[in-house]
Motif scaffolding. Sequence first.
Motif, PDB file in Angstrom:
ATOM      1  N   ALA A   1       1.415   2.376  -5.301  1.00  0.00           N
ATOM      2  CA  ALA A   1       0.701   2.267  -6.572  1.00  0.00           C
ATOM      3  C   ALA A   1       1.061   3.361  -7.561  1.00  0.00           C
ATOM      4  N   GLU A   2       1.358   4.549  -7.078  1.00  0.00           N
ATOM      5  CA  GLU A   2       1.560   5.691  -7.960  1.00  0.00           C
ATOM      6  C   GLU A   2       2.845   5.612  -8.774  1.00  0.00           C
TER       7      GLU A   2
ATOM      8  N   LYS B   1       0.658  -0.943 -10.569  1.00  0.00           N
ATOM      9  CA  LYS B   1       0.870  -0.914 -12.014  1.00  0.00           C
ATOM     10  C   LYS B   1       2.237  -1.481 -12.374  1.00  0.00           C
TER      11      LYS B   1
ATOM     12  N   ARG C   1       0.835  -1.200   0.000  1.00  0.00           N
ATOM     13  CA  ARG C   1       0.000   0.000   0.000  1.00  0.00           C
ATOM     14  C   ARG C   1       0.875   1.257   0.000  1.00  0.00           C
TER      15      ARG C   1
ATOM     16  N   ASN D   1      -3.471  -4.993  -5.272  1.00  0.00           N
ATOM     17  CA  ASN D   1      -4.504  -4.031  -5.673  1.00  0.00           C
ATOM     18  C   ASN D   1      -3.896  -2.705  -6.121  1.00  0.00           C
ATOM     19  N   ASN D   2      -4.304  -2.245  -7.297  1.00  0.00           N
ATOM     20  CA  ASN D   2      -3.931  -0.932  -7.854  1.00  0.00           C
ATOM     21  C   ASN D   2      -2.463  -0.814  -8.249  1.00  0.00           C
TER      22      ASN D   2
END
Length: 260
Positions: A113-114, A138, A110, A135-136
């Motif tokens: 993701a960015e 990339k 967590r 999750n999320n």
Amino acid sequence: MSAAEGVLLRSVTMWLLLQSLLLLASCLGSATAFPKGCYPSEEEGLKTFRCSNARLTEVPRDIPNDTNKLFLDSNRIPFLPRDAFRDLPLLLELDLSHNAIASVESGAFRGLAEHLHSLDLSSNRLVSVSKDTFNNLKAKVNLSNNPWLCDCRLQELIRTVDLVAGSSSGIVCHSSAQEEHVGKAFLQVIADTDFCNVYKKTTDIAMLVTMFGWFAMVISYLVYYVRQNQEDARRHLEYLKSLPSKQRRSEESSTISTVV
């Protein structure tokens, strides 16, 4: 030089010396804050933190929060806890290969993701991981050379992540519900087998069997209940027949009224 000037000069000298000592202590403290075997550097203009072969058993806590590339490969880390990298918002590459990672908690990545574009989890001890773990994200993910259990969970995971090119052949079934799949590349197996569809069919059959069992129990109880009442009614009628006629008619009327 006057006495006042002498005192002032000594005061300034002492102040400068104290500041120098404090700065030196701060530098030494920063240098010794890192775990043994870990060191910061700069590679290709990116701030890098290397802890390769440092005998780590957990993710270090004192990683500079402006780190772009983090190498934790070839250590003894057994699992990744929730929010393990939440203080590294600028992380681009994360290498966790060649560890003993057998468990990854949901939320371990967590906050990444960015920016994260490369995640290496190859050569660990991963058997099964929830798809929600990534999750999320990339990032390109390497999951090769782990003792995977080939099932619906792995199938969902593979559909969720973006695998590093060429790494899929290294995702091999170490175990499976069907023995013939063991030792085969997972992508080769799912070309012919839909684990999630098989699981759904098995679940549906189990539900039907359970429902049929309950239905049979209800029917059996109803049959037993009717037969038991019939037996009780028969015994009662035989009892009425054995009574004198007047009392029998009264009892029969009462029984009929009760039945109605």
